[in-house]
Structures are given as C-alpha cells and as structure tokens.
Scaffold this motif. Structure first.
Motif, PDB file in Angstrom:
ATOM      1  N   ASP A 163      23.828 -65.162  -9.731  1.00 40.31           N
ATOM      2  CA  ASP A 163      23.593 -64.573  -8.757  1.00 40.31           C
ATOM      3  C   ASP A 163      23.687 -65.431  -7.464  1.00 40.31           C
ATOM      4  N   ALA A 166      26.840 -66.739  -6.501  1.00 41.92           N
ATOM      5  CA  ALA A 166      27.724 -65.855  -5.850  1.00 41.92           C
ATOM      6  C   ALA A 166      27.176 -65.588  -4.337  1.00 41.92           C
ATOM      7  N   SER A 170      29.161 -66.459  -0.868  1.00 41.83           N
ATOM      8  CA  SER A 170      29.202 -65.256   0.101  1.00 41.83           C
ATOM      9  C   SER A 170      28.789 -65.704   1.593  1.00 41.83           C
TER      10      SER A 170
END
Length: 201
Positions: A163, A166, A170
């Motif tokens: 996570d 990611a 982002s």
C-alpha cells in the motif's frame, strides 16, 4: 543446544536430571564411538540408568528439539520482518523529507497554506514513528520465540509495504492544489501507523 548431536543431548539431559554422572556419560560415549550402539541402550545395559528414566529423558529431548525448531523459526521470521521494517522506515522518512523540502518551495497561494501542508507532514510522521516502535516489538517477540505473533507482524508489514508503494506513486503524480485534498491524502500514512500498531500490540 541446537548445535549438539542427539546422543550428546540425551546424555547431557540425563546428567542434568541427576540420572547419571558426567563420568558415566563420558564412559558411555567412549563405548558408543567404538560400538555405534545407541547411548541409551548402552546406559541401560550397563545398569547405569533405568528404562523409565530414559523414557522421561527422551521426552525432554523431543521437547528441546521442538523448542529449538521454534526458536530457529522465530529468528528467521524476525530477521525478515526487521529487514522489511527498516526498509519501510527509510523510504517513508526519505519521502517525508523530500516533501518537506518541496513544501518550502511551493507558493503560499492561500493564507496559511504552507502551515497546513507542514502540519499534514508532521502528522504523517506517525508512520515512521510506528515503524521505529515496531523494531523493539519484533526483537521482543523473537526473544520470546513467539512465531505466530511474528508472522502477524510480518504479514502486516508486507501489506503496508504494498500500500505504501501505491501511496508514494499516487502522491508523486497528484497536484498539490487544493491544499485540503493534498493534506487529506497524507492521512494515509497515519492509517498505516494505526494498522501497524494493531499488528504489534
């Protein structure tokens, strides 16, 4: 104990339990090298130890082997978890430092915008702080031989790592404006911290 041979373990347990003397063990080991007989069989044949005492000792020996395997498994799990934890701590701190430098260079288009960004980054520091706290817990679980808890910590770290990658991707591509949206995104690191704290509790 894990580096000792099975016959040495058995003999040492018999000595520790007071069933035989160290001298009796040494004599039996000497004979065992010559005959290749099992040490327990030699000790019974010599009348040095009774069969029930040998059975109790074999049970203790099996328990020690099990504990050795558990300790070895715990050490391995702890090493993997600690490596992952240290890597995550480094990359999260690097990311936060990078953004702290960027924030200083961003124009303050709204009153107090920079302060709100800096506050968001300070709150996001909960994540590396949680990772630092996890180091002590990993070590404590390793010392206690708590393989199940170490698996839980490792599993949480693996999920968080995925996570985090990611999140890092982002945040690099998202616009820093409006400031409220940008700041809210950094709450993700606070969520990671809470997830980790639950795993190490």
């Amino acid at each position: 104990m894990s580096q000792l041979s099975e016959k040495q373990r058995l003999g040492q347990i018999l000595v520790a339990r007071g069933f035989i003397s160290p001298e009796q063990l040494e004599r039996a080991l000497h004979r065992q090298r010559a005959t290749q007989e099992k040490i327990g069989k030699l000790l019974i044949a010599d009348g040095v130890v009774e069969e029930h005492a040998l059975q109790l000792t074999l049970t203790a020996q099996a328990r020690l082997r099990h504990e050795d395997r558990q300790a070895q498994g715990s050490r391995l799990l702890a090493a993997v978890a600690e490596k992952l934890r240290a890597d995550l701590e480094k990359v999260s701190l690097d990311l936060l430092k990078e953004w702290q430098r960027r924030v200083v260079r961003l124009p303050d288009r709204e009153g107090g915008e920079r302060k709100r960004r800096e506050a968001a980054l300070r709150l996001a520091m909960d994540f590396p702080r949680a990772l630092t706290a996890a180091q002590e817990r990993i070590e404590a679980r390793k010392r206690a031989g708590e393989a199940t808890r170490l698996r839980r910590i490792l599993s949480a770290l693996q999920m968080i790592e995925k996570d985090f990658v990611a999140f890092r991707n982002s945040i690099a591509s998202v616009s820093p404006y409006p400031v409220n949206d940008w700041s809210a995104r950094w709450q993700t690191l606070g969520d990671f911290a809470k997830e980790l704290q639950r795993a190490i509790a």
